[in-house]
Design a protein around this motif. Structure first.
Motif, mmCIF file in Angstrom:
data_model
loop_
_atom_site.group_PDB
_atom_site.id
_atom_site.type_symbol
_atom_site.label_atom_id
_atom_site.label_comp_id
_atom_site.label_asym_id
_atom_site.label_seq_id
_atom_site.Cartn_x
_atom_site.Cartn_y
_atom_site.Cartn_z
ATOM 1 N N LYS A 131 0.835 -1.199 0.000
ATOM 2 C CA LYS A 131 0.000 0.000 0.000
ATOM 3 C C LYS A 131 0.870 1.249 0.000
ATOM 4 O O LYS A 131 1.809 1.357 0.797
ATOM 5 N N ASP A 136 -2.531 6.219 -3.869
ATOM 6 C CA ASP A 136 -3.089 4.867 -3.987
ATOM 7 C C ASP A 136 -2.821 4.240 -5.352
ATOM 8 O O ASP A 136 -2.880 3.023 -5.498
ATOM 9 N N SER A 139 -0.278 1.609 -5.141
ATOM 10 C CA SER A 139 -0.563 0.401 -4.358
ATOM 11 C C SER A 139 -0.742 -0.772 -5.308
ATOM 12 O O SER A 139 -1.234 -0.610 -6.433
#
Length: 412
Positions: A131, A136, A139
């Motif tokens: 992560k 994001d 990730s």
């Protein structure tokens, strides 16, 4: 007015659609590729680093290790050596970052690529995930990885071989020269896998433990052969069951012929062929030796299952005694009782053997290599971990490569 609203709505929809189709790298960068660099660990494939390529290099320039967290990352050994309970996710992910242009390299504390075991004894796994806490889009999880590279296995051949009425899959690692050509006249280790891998998939067997890769990882310039066996190659009543004895006999004949082919091709040194195996593969090692002792310069029989059961009718006792064998076992192995190795060692000694060795390892010695005696001592069967991770002077691995057949020269 109504038609203007319709036209405006249509233009709005078209504009929204066009915006969806446009690149949005500045605010939502895409990841072009993710390479996972792995090796075979003690109990499965493990990942040690990732190479992440992005479309906009600006978004990776100022990242630090603190921007990342990895969940469900644990050792390939399922029980924690300190607590004796199921292995938990690492507290320290060991993340280090380096950036070159649009490529981010992330080294990590090596963790099991298959994920972490659930603690409910269902033997199901939870997937790992990397992560990025600040973006994001960076990730990812295993299903996002575009390429998995595995040390040693990527340079290992997978083929089939037919002989003695059987066809078996096998994996063969042959060391290479700097120009990519196969080295000639090198030692060969034949590894016999355990009963947990019978009737399994060759690829799963290759990552079950370091049976094929450990010798190369230790730095030896050695060829390694591992056959995928489709039947139980230890007793299971083989002493009384003629069909099973015949099938095990065929397995050994097939492997012996493949070894002879490698010798005849010049790839393998005929005086440095070794055989080793663990658990039922330890028993298989002994049966292979009983049938073809003249092939081998040395052997390691680790935590063997039923090593005394013969399957071949004609055993040349003197040739068998000429092969040095190193027996290893954990004292409190709950799966294959240590008495099997002790009994075989003693039986050979009683027949006049003076070359063999026997090491029985205590719980503390097993703990020193990461094997816990917790959870009922289940993992104390894994004494192959100690064999395949230690090439220090006097270790079974170190001892094995010091063995060599002596050429006999006939006098005219």
């Amino acid at each position: 007015m109504k038609s203007k609203k319709i036209i405006a709505a249509s233009l709005g929809a078209a504009l929204s659609l066009s915006m969806l189709c446009m690149p949005v790298y500045a605010t939502s960068p895409t990841v072009s590729s993710i390479v996972a660099n792995t090796q075979v660990g003690d109990g499965q494939r493990e990942v040690s680093s990732f190479e992440i390529e992005v479309s906009d290099e600006s978004i990776i320039q100022n990242l630090t290790a603190a921007d990342f967290d990895i969940i469900n990352n644990s050792s390939t050994v399922p029980f924690d050596v300190n607590t004796g309970s199921w292995a938990e996710a690492y507290q320290d992910d060991g993340i280090e970052l380096s950036v070159s242009g649009n490529k981010l390299e992330m080294t990590v504390n090596p963790f099991c690529y298959a994920g972490i075991y659930k603690t409910d004894w269902s033997f199901q796994r939870l997937d790992w995930e990397v992560k990025c806490l600040t973006n994001d889009a960076l990730s990812f999880k295993a299903s996002d990885v575009t390429t998995v590279k595995t040390k040693v296995l990527d340079d290992t051949e997978r083929k089939t071989f037919t002989y003695a009425g059987l066809t078996r899959e096998y994996a063969l690692y042959l060391p290479k020269n700097a120009d990519g050509s196969v080295k000639k006249n090198v030692p060969l280790v034949v590894w016999n896998h355990g009963g947990g891998e019978y009737n399994g998939n060759l690829e799963d067997t290759l990552v079950a433990n370091k049976g094929l890769t450990g010798w190369v990882d230790a730095g030896y310039d050695v060829a390694v052969l591992q056959m995928q066996v489709g039947n139980e190659n230890y007793s299971y009543g083989a002493a009384e069951n003629e069909d099973k004895k015949k099938l095990i006999d065929q397995n050994n004949a097939l492997q012996a012929q493949l070894i002879k082919n490698l010798i005849n091709d010049g790839n393998v040194n005929k005086n440095q062929v070794y055989v080793a195996g663990a658990s039922s593969g330890g028993g298989a090692t002994m049966r292979f030796l009983m049938q073809y002792p003249e092939i081998f310069a040395g052997a390691i029989a680790c935590c063997s299952m039923d090593p005394i059961v013969p399957v071949h009718n004609q055993i040349d006792t003197q040739k068998l005694l000429d092969v040095p064998i190193y027996y290893t076992h954990a004292e409190n192995d709950p799966t294959c009782n240590v008495d099997s190795s002790k009994a075989m060692y003693k039986a050979m000694e009683n027949m006049g053997d003076k070359n063999n060795k026997l090491s029985i390892w205590s719980d503390d010695e097993m703990k020193a290599v990461g094997i816990s005696n917790g959870m009922g001592g289940t993992l104390l069967h894994w004494s192959w971990v100690k064999v395949l991770n230690d090439n220090t002077d006097g270790s079974p691995m170190n001892w094995l490569f010091k063995q060599s057949k002596v050429e006999t020269v006939s006098k005219s």
